[in-house]
Enzyme design. Structure first.
Site, PDB file in Angstrom:
ATOM      1  CG  ASP A  87     -44.090  52.635  32.475  1.00  0.00           C
ATOM      2  OD1 ASP A  87     -43.476  51.515  32.509  1.00  0.00           O
ATOM      3  OD2 ASP A  87     -43.592  53.590  32.840  1.00  0.00           O
ATOM      4  CE  LYS A 130     -43.363  49.150  38.460  1.00  0.00           C
ATOM      5  NZ  LYS A 130     -42.542  49.716  37.205  1.00  0.00           N
ATOM      6  CG  MET A 136     -48.351  58.838  40.529  1.00  0.00           C
ATOM      7  SD  MET A 136     -46.863  58.186  40.537  1.00  0.00           S
ATOM      8  CE  MET A 136     -45.751  59.569  41.125  1.00  0.00           C
TER       9      MET A 136
END
Length: 260
Positions: free
Chosen positions: A39, A61, A175
């Site tokens: 990731d 991502k 996040m």
């Protein structure tokens, strides 16, 4: 010689970024796997531990840009494993704490692929130790809660604000940088004092670590003045007053300070 079971996917937690915080098992799998699927939030220091000859597949991502959709990531993992390869699926933090590890595992097992989890230190733990701000402390916090500050496809946050606005609990938001203004507003509207200390920490445990100490009513403005690059974690609660030397004064005066 390779010593891993072939045709298997290892869902590995890379921890918050410091390579010395990897488990011994995670290091062994990384150094003996046939392919590493990683990731964006896996630190370069961790990736440097992967042998140069090992095939690497970047499936990272970014906000509002998923160059490799989740369905395609699952297909890659299944395809590599069904070719008889030992696959290290490397995720930041822990694969079972906001890491979608269980979702990937479900698809893999449906395809008949063997799966094994390798836990990692989640970023909240790493941030607590690198900053000296505990997640619980007698007299300040009797518990800690982890929540996500982001929903898939930018959906509206539907958190239980009344439950989260507990002055006796440390709230850790993953996040949440883009939605912190709303999060702070909702927490204050449901009872948390506007002077509640807040710590934002970016790239915890790495050489790029940056910290911002603020209060609930000022954190949105302070983030506009002090850009923190992802990944950013927020710790909200009285425990932030234990930040060495400065936090108590900042909470009292409603001023912020940034630290590298």
């Amino acid at each position: 010689m390779k010593d891993l079971t072939k045709g298997k996917v290892f869902l590995i937690g890379a921890g918050p970024g410091d390579p010395e915080l990897l488990t011994l098992k995670a290091l062994r799998v990384l150094q003996t796997a046939d392919v590493v699927v990683f990731d964006r939030l896996v630190s370069p220091e961790i990736m440097a531990l992967v042998p140069e000859a090992t095939r690497r597949i970047d499936v990272g991502k970014m906000p509002k840009f998923h160059k490799v959709p989740q369905e395609q990531i699952n297909d890659i993992l299944i395809s590599e494993a069904l070719k008889g390869r030992a696959v290290a699926r490397l995720k930041g933090g822990d694969p079972l704490i906001f890491g979608r590890g269980s979702e990937e595992a479900a698809d893999l097992m449906d395809a008949g692929v063997s799966v094994e989890y390798v836990p990692g230190i989640t970023s909240a733990q790493g941030a607590a130790c690198s900053t000296g701000v505990p997640l619980t402390h007698r007299g300040l916090a009797t518990g800690v809660r982890y929540v996500t500050g982001h929903r898939a496809k930018d959906a509206t946050l539907d958190l239980d604000w009344a439950s989260l606005a507990s002055a006796e609990t440390t709230l850790v938001v993953y996040m949440g940088a883009m939605n912190m203004p709303e999060i702070a507003t909702q927490l204050m509207a449901h009872g948390l004092p506007d002077t509640m200390p807040v710590m934002a920490i970016a790239s915890a445990t790495t050489p790029r670590e940056a910290r911002l100490i603020s209060t609930l009513d000022a954190i949105a403005t302070d983030l506009q003045s002090n850009t923190l690059e992802a990944p950013v974690l927020f710790v909200i609660g009285h425990v932030v007053s234990l930040y060495p030397q400065t936090a108590a004064e900042i909470a009292e005066t409603h001023r912020f300070a940034a630290y590298a």
